[in-house]
Structures are given as structure tokens and as C-alpha cells.
Enzyme design. Structure first.
Site, mmCIF file in Angstrom:
data_model
loop_
_atom_site.group_PDB
_atom_site.id
_atom_site.type_symbol
_atom_site.label_atom_id
_atom_site.label_comp_id
_atom_site.label_asym_id
_atom_site.label_seq_id
_atom_site.Cartn_x
_atom_site.Cartn_y
_atom_site.Cartn_z
ATOM 1 N N TYR A 192 11.818 22.902 47.911
ATOM 2 C CA TYR A 192 10.524 23.447 47.483
ATOM 3 C C TYR A 192 9.559 22.328 47.083
ATOM 4 O O TYR A 192 8.425 22.254 47.567
ATOM 5 C CB TYR A 192 10.731 24.414 46.304
ATOM 6 C CG TYR A 192 9.477 24.690 45.529
ATOM 7 C CD1 TYR A 192 8.481 25.496 46.062
ATOM 8 C CD2 TYR A 192 9.261 24.105 44.277
ATOM 9 C CE1 TYR A 192 7.306 25.721 45.369
ATOM 10 C CE2 TYR A 192 8.100 24.333 43.575
ATOM 11 C CZ TYR A 192 7.122 25.143 44.127
ATOM 12 O OH TYR A 192 5.960 25.360 43.443
ATOM 13 N N PHE A 224 19.358 28.560 29.410
ATOM 14 C CA PHE A 224 20.124 27.651 30.268
ATOM 15 C C PHE A 224 20.330 26.291 29.592
ATOM 16 O O PHE A 224 19.620 25.335 29.872
ATOM 17 C CB PHE A 224 19.417 27.464 31.617
ATOM 18 C CG PHE A 224 19.326 28.715 32.451
ATOM 19 C CD1 PHE A 224 20.368 29.634 32.518
ATOM 20 C CD2 PHE A 224 18.179 28.983 33.191
ATOM 21 C CE1 PHE A 224 20.275 30.785 33.292
ATOM 22 C CE2 PHE A 224 18.080 30.128 33.973
ATOM 23 C CZ PHE A 224 19.124 31.039 34.019
HETATM 24 C C1 UD1 Z 1 10.521 26.006 37.953
HETATM 25 C C2 UD1 Z 1 10.876 25.212 39.176
HETATM 26 C C3 UD1 Z 1 9.671 24.409 39.589
HETATM 27 C C4 UD1 Z 1 8.487 25.335 39.822
HETATM 28 C C5 UD1 Z 1 8.234 26.113 38.544
HETATM 29 C C6 UD1 Z 1 7.120 27.121 38.716
HETATM 30 C C7 UD1 Z 1 13.293 24.734 38.964
HETATM 31 C C8 UD1 Z 1 14.329 23.667 38.784
HETATM 32 N N1 UD1 Z 1 11.998 24.333 38.889
HETATM 33 O O1 UD1 Z 1 10.206 25.081 36.928
HETATM 34 O O2 UD1 Z 1 9.960 23.717 40.769
HETATM 35 O O3 UD1 Z 1 7.342 24.590 40.156
HETATM 36 O O4 UD1 Z 1 9.405 26.828 38.187
HETATM 37 O O5 UD1 Z 1 7.488 28.138 39.611
HETATM 38 O O6 UD1 Z 1 13.601 25.891 39.184
HETATM 39 N N2 UD1 Z 1 15.019 28.950 31.415
HETATM 40 C C9 UD1 Z 1 15.999 29.624 30.687
HETATM 41 N N3 UD1 Z 1 16.302 30.895 31.060
HETATM 42 C C10 UD1 Z 1 15.694 31.546 32.112
HETATM 43 C C11 UD1 Z 1 14.688 30.845 32.838
HETATM 44 C C12 UD1 Z 1 14.387 29.559 32.465
HETATM 45 O O7 UD1 Z 1 16.565 29.083 29.746
HETATM 46 O O8 UD1 Z 1 16.045 32.698 32.412
HETATM 47 C C13 UD1 Z 1 14.650 27.591 30.992
HETATM 48 C C14 UD1 Z 1 14.866 26.517 32.044
HETATM 49 O O9 UD1 Z 1 16.159 25.974 31.981
HETATM 50 C C15 UD1 Z 1 13.769 25.514 31.672
HETATM 51 C C16 UD1 Z 1 12.653 26.392 31.115
HETATM 52 O O10 UD1 Z 1 13.267 27.600 30.739
HETATM 53 O O11 UD1 Z 1 14.210 24.657 30.633
HETATM 54 C C17 UD1 Z 1 11.568 26.686 32.120
HETATM 55 O O12 UD1 Z 1 12.149 27.208 33.304
HETATM 56 P P1 UD1 Z 1 11.268 27.832 34.479
HETATM 57 O O13 UD1 Z 1 10.278 28.796 33.924
HETATM 58 O O14 UD1 Z 1 12.194 28.343 35.526
HETATM 59 O O15 UD1 Z 1 10.419 26.608 35.008
HETATM 60 P P2 UD1 Z 1 10.908 25.171 35.542
HETATM 61 O O16 UD1 Z 1 12.364 25.113 35.710
HETATM 62 O O17 UD1 Z 1 10.275 24.123 34.690
#
Ligand code: UD1
Length: 329
Positions: free
Chosen positions: A140, A207
């Protein structure tokens, strides 16, 4: 001037489309409606079709006298991009190239591209600046960087001027509660927090709580989707004033942990977020937040909305629209 917004029926695209209209731009949306929703496009023409369809792009540009383009239409699920890379290269790169070349041939001169901070991977230094090494850790992210490069070459060879906006973590919803994200299609934190809070999922999975951060949970730069939308208006204005092709970060400059999001949500909504600690998600950096100085200096843009605004708007939107735009509010 008339702006074609690809992906204008999607989450960030629909909110940007409405803002552009409010700011006096004539806007046309091109969206396949595969993931976008017709109900998210109000008061502007909607052309249903694919960015890879050169004939359709050419016809649309000619019919509507398109001068500018804002390109959102892309797949964005990181995990899926690793499982099905071809789908991502086809749509996000080959499709984007068809769009860019057809637009250039049709006389479009300004182009704003929805890129991502995920091209920085796990940065050595935060807040991350545009000078940081590009380290794509997913297909991506690579597709977004490749599209930036296509735009750089079209600038050099064909004079198409562009701004690639490297978004940090878009979150929240329109402040009037009318537009937002469908949590069914999102892997992102804030929609998952809302899903658990509202009882549509048993509990949020956090996570990892053993990262080298203050509270052990991942740190990101959450930017209100309406602030993000404004950066596109600033980028178009910059290009209209003769600005050169460039890319820049769009973030707040502030790092926020998963636990900060949970406690802020509980304070703002007065409700409890059920959560469990789960293993780290593969590929997640510990800490990534941006330095938005270039956007401020060059585009005159900076974020204005707070984390409380993000949470309050997301809560209002998801409470009223648990099925996204399909919900009869
Ligand atoms: C993700 C994508 C990134 C994309 C962005 C916007 C990955 C590795 N990266 O970023 O490429 O540009 O979304 O679409 O997937 N978290 C939890 N529980 C959850 C969901 C997330 O603990 O159910 C945590 C994650 O571990 C992270 C933070 O929340 O620390 C943000 O996660 P997320 O919203 O998915 O964004 P990114 O991982 O930063």
C-alpha cells in the site's frame, strides 16, 4: 476553474468535496462507488466510473472543462495489500497513471494527490520531516510513493504541477454529523473504538502495550478530517498562485497514544470503552507523528481542531450511522 475529485464519494473525498464547493470551487466527482456511497455526494455532479477508464476521464474532463484534479480514489487496507499486491498495483498505480496521463492530455494543469505518511515506515526521528528516508513497509505505502514519483516525472516532462499530501492519521467526521467513515471498511483505531463503545463489537483490541512509548501503546498523529480537507483547498490555492510541484506532511505535530485515545473518548462521551490488550499488529511502528512546518510555511495551512473535536464528531457520526451512509438517520 472546475475540480474533478476522484473518490469523492468516500470518507475524506466527500468531506473535501463539500468544503471545495463551500469555498466557491465548481466540483465534479468521479467515483466507482465500489467503496464510496452515492448518498455522500450531494449538490455536485457524480460521474460513476473508474479512474483507469481513460476514455471516461477524457470525456469527463472535456465535458466539465476540468482544470484541476484532487485524487483520492485508491485502496487503503495495508493487510490486504500484502495478501493481494496485484490488486493494489493495478488500481493505485496503473489506474492512477491512466488518470494522470489522461488528465494531462486533457489540459488539466494542477493536481493534488492523497498520499500517506506510511511511506516513512518506522521513522528514526519524530516528529518526522519530509527529508526523512522513505521506507515503504507495505505494498500500500509503495503504491502511494510510486504515484508521487509518477507525478514528479509528469511535472518534469509534461508540466503538470502537483502537491502530494502525506496524511498522518485521518480521524473524526464532519462537524454537522452528515458525513463520515463506515467502520465496516476501516481497520483504523477511532472507528474501532466507536464500534466497541457503541456495543457493535465486544471489545477494542489494543495492539500491544509493550512499545517503547510513555504508556507502552502505539503513538500516532491524529488529524481531524475537516482539517485534512482544508489542506486540499490550500494546496489548490498554492498551485493556482504558481507554486511548484512538491510534497508535504499533513499532520498536527502531536503524538497521541492508543491509551490517550481511549481516555479522551471516555471523557468526551461519558461512556466506557471496553478493551483488551492484544499482541502487536505486524508492521506497526511504535511511534510516528509528523512535523507539519512545511505545510504551514508553503501552503499556509495548519490544523485547528483538537483531539476532543475528533472524538466528539466521530461519536456523533457513528452513533447516528452505524451502517455508514446506508443507515437511515
Ligand atoms: C494505518 C496504516 C497506514 C495508513 C493509515 C490510514 C498500518 C500498518 N498502517 O496506519 O498505512 O495510511 O492506517 O489508513 O496498517 N490500533 C489498535 N487497535 C485497533 C486498531 C488500531 O490498537 O483495532 C492501534 C495501532 O496498533 C496503532 C494505532 O492504533 O498504534 C493506529 O492504528 P491505525 O488507525 O490502524 O493507523 P496506522 O496503523 O497508523
Amino acid at each position: 476553474m472546475t475540480v474533478l475529485v476522484t473518490g469523492g464519494a468516500g470518507y475524506i473525498g466527500s468531506i473535501t468535496t463539500r468544503l471545495l464547493s463551500e469555498r466557491g470551487f465548481d466540483v465534479v466527482v468521479l467515483d466507482s462507488l465500489e467503496l464510496g456511497h452515492r448518498a455522500a455526494v450531494t449538490d455536485v455532479p457524480l460521474v460513476v466510473g473508474n479512474i483507469a477508464d481513460r476514455d471516461l476521464v477524457t470525456k469527463t474532463c472535456k465535458e466539465h472543462k476540468i482544470t484541476d484534479m484532487v485524487h483520492f480514489a485508491a485502496y487503503k487496507a495495508v493487510g490486504e495489500s500484502m495478501a493481494d499486491p496485484g490488486k493494489y498495483f493495478d488500481n493505485n498505480v496503473t489506474g492512477a497513471h491512466a488518470l494522470i496521463s489522461a488528465a494531462t492530455d486533457a489540459g488539466v494543469s494542477n493536481f493534488v494527490f492523497s498520499s500517506t505518511a506510511s511511506i516513512y515506515g518506522d521513522p528514526d526521528i519524530v516528529p518526522v520531516t519530509e527529508e526523512a528516508e522513505v521506507r515503504c513497509e507495505s505494498v500500500y505505502a509503495a503504491t502511494k510513493r510510486m504515484t508521487e514519483q509518477i507525478l514528479e516525472w509528469y511535472s518534469t516532462t509534461r508540466g503538470l504541477r502537483s502537491v502530494s499530501l502525506r496524511y498522518f492519521n485521518a480521524a473524526g467526521a464532519a462537524s454537522d454529523g452528515s458525513l463520515g467513515e463506515n467502520w465496516r471498511y476501516s481497520q483504523n483505531l477511532v472507528p474501532h473504538v466507536m464500534k466497541a463503545l457503541l456495543g457493535f463489537a465486544p471489545a477494542l483490541k489494543v495492539f500491544g502495550n509493550d512499545y517503547p512509548t510513555e504508556d507502552g501503546t502505539g503513538v500516532r498523529d491524529y488529524i481531524h478530517v475537516e482539517d485534512l480537507a482544508e489542506s486540499h483547498v490550500s494546496a489548490l490555492t498554492y498551485l493556482h498562485n504558481g507554486g511548484d510541484t512538491m510534497m508535504c506532511n499533513v499532520g498536527t505535530g502531536v503524538g497521541t497514544s492508543v491509551m490517550d485515545i481511549i481516555t479522551t473518548t471516555e471523557r468526551v462521551t461519558g461512556r466506557t470503552v471496553p478493551y483488551d490488550i492484544a499482541p502487536r499488529r505486524a508492521g506497526d511502528p511504535a511511534c510516528c507523528y509528523g512535523n507539519p512546518a512545511r505545510a504551514k510555511q508553503v501552503l499556509g495551512w495548519s490544523s485547528r481542531r483538537s483531539l476532543d473535536d475528533i472524538i466528539a464528531s466521530a461519536y456523533a457520526w457513528h452513533s447516528a450511522h452505524p451502517e455508514g451512509h446506508a443507515t437511515q438517520a
